[in-house]
Design an enzyme around this catalytic site. Sequence first.
Site, PDB file in Angstrom:
ATOM      1  N   ASP A  91       0.849  -1.193   0.000  1.00  0.00           N
ATOM      2  CA  ASP A  91       0.000   0.000   0.000  1.00  0.00           C
ATOM      3  C   ASP A  91       0.881   1.238   0.000  1.00  0.00           C
ATOM      4  O   ASP A  91       2.093   1.150   0.218  1.00  0.00           O
ATOM      5  CB  ASP A  91      -1.015  -0.029   1.144  1.00  0.00           C
ATOM      6  CG  ASP A  91      -0.394   0.139   2.517  1.00  0.00           C
ATOM      7  OD1 ASP A  91       0.813  -0.130   2.667  1.00  0.00           O
ATOM      8  OD2 ASP A  91      -1.116   0.524   3.454  1.00  0.00           O
ATOM      9  N   TYR A 129       2.918   4.759   0.710  1.00  0.00           N
ATOM     10  CA  TYR A 129       3.547   5.377   1.878  1.00  0.00           C
ATOM     11  C   TYR A 129       2.490   6.225   2.609  1.00  0.00           C
ATOM     12  O   TYR A 129       1.643   6.859   1.973  1.00  0.00           O
ATOM     13  CB  TYR A 129       4.703   6.282   1.453  1.00  0.00           C
ATOM     14  CG  TYR A 129       5.872   5.566   0.814  1.00  0.00           C
ATOM     15  CD1 TYR A 129       6.544   4.549   1.483  1.00  0.00           C
ATOM     16  CD2 TYR A 129       6.324   5.933  -0.451  1.00  0.00           C
ATOM     17  CE1 TYR A 129       7.644   3.921   0.913  1.00  0.00           C
ATOM     18  CE2 TYR A 129       7.422   5.307  -1.035  1.00  0.00           C
ATOM     19  CZ  TYR A 129       8.075   4.291  -0.356  1.00  0.00           C
ATOM     20  OH  TYR A 129       9.146   3.666  -0.923  1.00  0.00           O
ATOM     21  N   PHE A 134       6.947   2.395  -4.250  1.00  0.00           N
ATOM     22  CA  PHE A 134       8.352   2.601  -3.857  1.00  0.00           C
ATOM     23  C   PHE A 134       8.874   4.008  -4.161  1.00  0.00           C
ATOM     24  O   PHE A 134       9.925   4.399  -3.666  1.00  0.00           O
ATOM     25  CB  PHE A 134       9.284   1.555  -4.483  1.00  0.00           C
ATOM     26  CG  PHE A 134       9.047   0.163  -3.984  1.00  0.00           C
ATOM     27  CD1 PHE A 134       9.394  -0.196  -2.690  1.00  0.00           C
ATOM     28  CD2 PHE A 134       8.460  -0.797  -4.797  1.00  0.00           C
ATOM     29  CE1 PHE A 134       9.162  -1.483  -2.211  1.00  0.00           C
ATOM     30  CE2 PHE A 134       8.226  -2.092  -4.327  1.00  0.00           C
ATOM     31  CZ  PHE A 134       8.575  -2.440  -3.036  1.00  0.00           C
ATOM     32  N   HIS A 191      11.210  -9.244   0.218  1.00  0.00           N
ATOM     33  CA  HIS A 191      10.890  -7.823   0.123  1.00  0.00           C
ATOM     34  C   HIS A 191      12.151  -6.998   0.430  1.00  0.00           C
ATOM     35  O   HIS A 191      12.962  -7.399   1.266  1.00  0.00           O
ATOM     36  CB  HIS A 191       9.787  -7.480   1.125  1.00  0.00           C
ATOM     37  CG  HIS A 191       9.145  -6.160   0.860  1.00  0.00           C
ATOM     38  ND1 HIS A 191       9.657  -4.973   1.350  1.00  0.00           N
ATOM     39  CD2 HIS A 191       8.041  -5.824   0.163  1.00  0.00           C
ATOM     40  CE1 HIS A 191       8.894  -3.973   0.951  1.00  0.00           C
ATOM     41  NE2 HIS A 191       7.897  -4.462   0.233  1.00  0.00           N
TER      42      HIS A 191
END
Length: 223
Positions: A62, A64, A75, A184
Amino acid sequence: MIDNDWLGPLTPEFRKPYYAQLYKFVNEEYRTHTIYPAKQDVFAAYDRTPLEKVKVLILGQDPYHEPGQAHGLCFSVKPGTKVPPSLVNIYKELQDDCGCYIPDNGYLVKWADQGVMLLNTVLTVRAHQAFSHQGKGWEQFTDATIAALNRQDRPVVFMLWGAAAQKKAAMLDNPKHLVLKAAHPSPLSAYKGFMGCRHFSKANDFLSKGGIEPIDWQIENIG
């Protein structure tokens, strides 16, 4: 809203009951709380990277949830915002894998404009509350997005980082595509299989072999 070639495969989603509920929920959240990204940026991943242009899909979770960060591309953060820890690790891997220098910003629009779709599985979030819009319908919408990419009759690279993204591999059954999985890039897991995965060079090798222009992964300094 979406106004490019993503409309074709996604229009059926807009007509489903879940989307009507999602639309109502999100509008009410924007009315009563601070929500990220800004309303006009919710579909930025689609606007920046039309379906016919997608070469690589990078899947986030989801957006930031702190001020000045999210702008609709997973990202990525706006210029002038501190580079978040996960993106720091992505840059370290890019340096090791492709020799890219580590830039002074986290603004990834250069990737999106080359055909790297930077998609979160959930497209909105309440300020300071990670995962606060999970389970409201966005996952169904972004699954339809992934399914549309899977149907494309050309090579596409899927980069699935972390357990949540890797679950989407079950949807990807087109032999023309390349599915890459790794841990991740967050500091909690980056050294459990993300660092050293070499996904960026693997993607470019695959695209080149398919006669497709590879990605220039270097994000330039702004400062």
